[in-house]
Design an enzyme around this catalytic site. Structure first.
Site, PDB file in Angstrom:
ATOM      1  N   GLU A  72      -6.062   1.291  -2.449  1.00 40.69           N
ATOM      2  CA  GLU A  72      -5.885   0.400  -1.301  1.00 40.69           C
ATOM      3  C   GLU A  72      -4.829   1.013  -0.396  1.00 40.69           C
ATOM      4  O   GLU A  72      -3.696   1.216  -0.812  1.00 40.69           O
ATOM      5  CB  GLU A  72      -5.318  -0.953  -1.742  1.00 40.69           C
ATOM      6  CG  GLU A  72      -6.212  -1.811  -2.555  1.00 40.69           C
ATOM      7  CD  GLU A  72      -5.455  -3.075  -3.005  1.00 40.69           C
ATOM      8  OE1 GLU A  72      -4.371  -3.381  -2.466  1.00 40.69           O
ATOM      9  OE2 GLU A  72      -5.960  -3.736  -3.904  1.00 40.69           O
ATOM     10  N   ASP A 101       4.186 -10.602   0.975  1.00 42.34           N
ATOM     11  CA  ASP A 101       4.840  -9.508   0.263  1.00 42.34           C
ATOM     12  C   ASP A 101       6.289  -9.786  -0.075  1.00 42.34           C
ATOM     13  O   ASP A 101       7.028 -10.371   0.710  1.00 42.34           O
ATOM     14  CB  ASP A 101       4.732  -8.218   1.086  1.00 42.34           C
ATOM     15  CG  ASP A 101       3.308  -7.680   1.083  1.00 42.34           C
ATOM     16  OD1 ASP A 101       2.773  -7.471  -0.014  1.00 42.34           O
ATOM     17  OD2 ASP A 101       2.736  -7.508   2.176  1.00 42.34           O
TER      18      ASP A 101
END
Lengths: 267, 400
Positions: free
Chosen positions: A50, A61
Site C-alpha cells: 500500500e 492516523d
C-alpha cells in the site's frame, strides 16, 4: 476486473497462509529512499504494497504516520510521486494499491486519479474516509478503470453496515482491528477476530486486518483467522529510528522476513 | 448476491456540500446522534429542559441594543446589536453546548470532548460538563493556548482537562483532528461536542438547530422595535455557527440581505487569511464537503487571522450552499479593519466585543456606508472581548 489481488489471495490460500501487506507513504523519508524501502519490504516477504498518499489532516492516523506524512509533505510530495512509487512497487511484482484520504483524490479529479492508478500498474485504492454514500463517482470510475475498491470497516460497524460496505468492496475488505488510529500496539485487539467472523457471514471476499500489528507473534495470531495482515507503522518506525540508509533497509527486510514467517504459521 | 441499496439522501447535503467523509468507525455514533437529535426535536420534555436552562442559566432571551453613537460611523444606518455577548460564558457558543450536552445525557454517554480555537466553545463545553456532571476534555492548538491563555485557565477552573495540540499549524484545524482521533478511539462512551456548523452530518444541522434561537428571537425583537424586518443581517464567519444561527430564520425573508464577514487576515491577496468562501475552493475537510483553503494537491493550507476563533481553513457546508445560490453574501475583513471596529465599539458604546465579532462590526461600517441612513442593520454581537484584552493591548501598543 484486475486479477492481481484475487490471484495473490488464491496463492496464499493454496499455501495455507495469510498475505502480508506492507504500507509506506510516498516520499518518506524521501522518494529515493522510499523506492529502496519498498524493494526491501518485498524482498523480505511482503506480498502486496500500500502506497500512502500523505495528507495534511490524517484523522485515522496515530503519531507515527502523522510524523511521516508531515515529513513527506515538507519534501513536496504530490500525486505524481504517489503514482511513481506505485509503478515502482508494481514493477517489482507485488500487487500494489494506493491508500488515500478523499481530499487529494477529489482535488486531483476522480476520473483522472483512477486512470492514473491503472497506468501506473496499480490494482486498487483504499479509501479510509470515503463513505459508501459519497462514493457514486468513485464507484463508476474505479469500475471503468478496472481497479479494486477497498473500504475500511470497524468493530463498531453494525451487521447491516458490514453487509452494505463489504458489498461495495472488491479485492479484499479492510477490517480495522480496533477502535482507534494507526500505530503499533502491545497486543492485537480481541475485537478483530469477532469482526472477521461477522464479516465472513456477509462477504466471500478475502479479509485483511490492519491497525496495531507490528510483530511476528501478532502477525501469526491475526493470520489464524484473517486472509491478510497489514503492517504500516512498524516499518515507518524503523526508518524513523535507523534512517533510510543501509542499516534502515536491512532492518526493514528483517522485519518483513519475521512478519512473513508469522503469516505462514497462523493456520 | 445483489448489493443492498445505499441511501445517500439521508446524509445532510446542502446542494453539493455537506455529507459524511469519515472513517467507518464513526458511522454508528453519527447515526445514533442523528436519531437522538431527531427525537429531541419532537420531544416536549427535552425542549422544556433546554428552554429552562436558557431562561435560568445562560440568560435568554438575549437583548437588542441600539448602537447610536457607533452608527454615526456607519453612514447613519440604524445599527441593532443582538447581544449574545451577554450570555453566560460570554458568547453564542453556550446555545449549542447546552443542547448537545442534553443530547449526550439522553444517549447515556458520560464523557464529552470538544475542540476550541478562541476558547469560547471550550469554556462553554467545560461549563455544561460541570453543570451536568460529565467528564470533559478540550483539544486546543498550542498556538491558541498561548494567545487565549485566560480561557485555558477558565476551562481548568471549571474542571476540564485541556490538551494542547502540537501537530501541524497548532491551531483549530489540528485541534479538530486530535478530537476526531480521540472520538474514533473512545466513541463508545464519548460524545464529540463539535462547536461549529462544520464536520460530518449531522453536526452542521444539529449545531444550526441549537443556534437558530438567536435569529428566531432577533427577528421578533426587530419587528417589535422597528415595525419591519431589517435590511441586512450581519455576522462574522469562521466555521459559521453564530452566522447560521442568526441567518437561518431570515432565509425565507428574501428582502433581507444576509452578509457574512470572513477573516481576511493580512488581506486575501497576501495569502495569509482565513476567508474560506472568499478565497478558497470546494473540497473536503473534517468530514464535510465545503469551501476549503487548500493547495493544488488537496492539502489543507494554514489559515491566518488575528482572531483565534475565525482562524480555520474550512467553513460550514450550508454557508457554501447559501453563497452559491446567492442567498447570502460573504466578504473578507482584514485584521486592521477588524481592530479599528473593535476599538470604535469600545469607545462609542462601552462594549468590548470579541475580535471575531469585530469582523462583523467592521462589516457594518462598510454596509452602513453603502446603504445609508434609511437602512436598518441587525448585527450578531456574538461574543465579548474580555479574552482578547491581551491581544488587543499588544495590537494597540498598550503597556500591560
Amino acid at each position: 476486473m484486475n486479477q492481481a489481488l484475487p490471484q495473490l489471495f488464491a496463492k496464499c490460500k493454496s499455501e495455507n497462509r495469510a498475505a502480508l501487506i506492507g504500507y509506506l507513504p510516498a516520499g518518506f523519508p524521501n522518494q529515493r529512499s522510499a523506492k529502496k524501502i519498498i524493494k526491501s519490504m518485498i524482498s523480505g516477504g511482503v506480498d502486496a504494497v500500500e502506497i500512502g498518499y500523505p495528507y495534511s489532516d490524517p484523522v485515522m492516523d496515530g503519531p507515527v504516520i502523522q510524523a511521516a506524512s508531515e515529513q513527506s509533505l515538507a519534501n513536496g510530495t504530490g500525486a505524481e510521486d504517489v503514482f511513481e512509487l506505485l509503478a515502482h512497487s508494481a514493477q517489482l511484482g507485488a500487487p500494489s494499491l494506493v491508500m488515500s484520504y478523499w481530499s487529494p483524490i477529489e482535488k486531483y479529479g476522480v476520473a483522472k486519479f483512477a486512470a492514473a492508478i491503472t497506468s501506473a500498474g496499480g490494482c486498487g485504492v483504499i479509501t479510509p474516509d470515503l463513505t459508501i454514500e459519497e462514493s457514486a463517482t468513485w464507484r463508476d470510475e474505479s469500475t471503468r478503470n478496472e481497479i479494486d475498491r477497498v473500504y475500511v470497516v470497524a468493530p463498531s460497524s453494525s451487521d447491516a453496515r458490514l453487509k452494505l460496505v463489504s458489498a461495495q468492496c472488491s479485492g479484499f475488505v479492510y477490517a480495522a482491528s480496533l477502535m482507534g488510529v494507526t500505530g503499533t500496539r502491545e497486543s492485537v485487539s480481541g475485537n478483530a477476530s469477532g469482526l472477521v467472523a461477522k464479516l465472513r457471514t456477509t462477504t466471500q471476499l478475502p479479509i485483511a486486518v490492519g491497525l496495531g500489528v507490528s510483530t511476528k507473534e501478532q502477525a501469526r495470531e491475526v493470520a489464524s483467522y484473517a486472509d491478510g495482515v497489514i503492517v504500516g507503522s512498524a516499518f515507518i518506525k524503523i526508518i524513523q529510528q535507523y534512517g533510510g540508509g543501509r542499516k534502515g533497509l536491512r532492518k526493514v527486510k528483517e522485519l518483513a522476513q519475521s512478519l512473513s514467517e508469522g503469516v505462514r504459521n497462523g493456520k | 448476491m445483489s448489493a443492498p441499496e445505499i441511501n445517500a439522501q439521508a446524509l445532510g447535503h446542502f446542494g453539493p456540500y455537506g455529507g459524511r467523509f469519515v472513517p467507518e468507525a464513526l458511522i454508528a455514533a453519527l447515526d445514533e446522534l442523528t436519531a437522538a437529535h431527531e427525537s429531541a426535536l419532537n420531544d416536549p420534555e427535552f425542549q422544556r429542559e433546554l428552554t429552562q436552562l436558557h431562561a435560568t442559566y445562560s440568560g435568554r432571551p438575549s437583548i437588542i441594543t441600539e448602537a447610536k453613537r457607533f452608527a454615526e460611523h456607519a453612514g447613519g444606518a440604524r445599527i441593532l446589536l443582538k447581544r449574545e455577548d451577554l450570555n453566560h460564558t460570554g458568547s453564542h457558543k453556550i446555545n449549542n453546548v447546552l443542547g448537545q450536552a442534553l443530547l449526550t445525557k439522553k444517549m447515556g454517554k458520560k464523557r464529552i470532548i470538544a475542540e476550541t480555537g478562541a476558547g469560547q466553545h471550550g469554556v462553554a463545553s467545560a461549563t455544561a460538563a460541570a453543570l451536568l456532571g460529565l467528564e470533559c476534555v478540550v483539544y486546543m492548538g498550542e498556538a491558541d493556548t498561548k494567545r487565549q491563555a485566560l480561557n485555558v485557565a477558565r476551562m481548568k477552573l471549571l474542571g476540564a482537562k485541556v490538551v494542547a495540540v502540537t501537530q501541524g499549524s497548532k491551531t483549530l484545524k489540528d485541534a479538530i483532528n486530535e478530537a476526531m482521533r480521540d472520538w474514533v478511539t473512545n466513541v463508545a462512551n464519548t460524545h464529540y461536542l463539535l462547536g461549529t456548523v462544520a464536520g460530518p452530518h449531522p453536526f452542521p444541522t444539529i449545531v444550526r438547530d441549537f443556534q437558530r434561537i438567536i435569529g428566531v428571537e432577533a427577528r421578533a425583537q426587530v419587528l417589535e422595535l422597528t415595525g419591519k424586518l431589517p435590511d441586512a443581517v450581519l455576522a462574522c464567519v469562521g466555521g459559521g455557527s453564530n452566522a447560521i444561527g442568526i441567518f437561518h430564520p431570515f432565509i425565507a425573508d428574501t428582502s433581507v440581505r444576509l452578509i457574512g464577514f470572513e477573516a481576511g487576515g493580512s488581506g486575501i491577496e497576501s495569502g495569509k487569511h482565513a476567508a474560506t468562501i472568499s478565497g478558497g475552493t470546494p473540497g473536503v475537510l473534517h468530514g464535510t464537503r465545503s469551501y476549503v483553503l487548500q493547495d493544488k494537491n488537496g492539502q489543507t493550507v494554514e489559515s491566518h487571522s488575528i482572531s483565534a476563533g475565525l482562524d480555520y481553513p474550512g467553513v460550514g457546508p450550508e454557508h457554501a450552499y447559501l453563497n452559491d445560490i446567492g442567498r447570502a453574501e460573504y466578504r473578507a475583513i482584514n485584521d486592521d479593519q477588524a481592530m479599528y471596529a473593535f476599538s470604535l465599539l469600545c469607545k462609542t458604546e462601552g462594549i468590548i466585543p470579541a475580535i471575531e465579532t469585530a469582523h462583523a462590526l467592521a462589516g457594518a461600517l462598510e454596509i452602513g456606508n453603502e446603504l445609508g441612513p434609511d437602512a436598518t442593520l441587525l448585527i450578531n454581537l456574538s461574543g465579548r472581548g474580555d479574552k482578547d484584552v491581551q491581544t488587543a493591548a499588544e495590537y494597540f501598543g498598550l503597556p500591560l
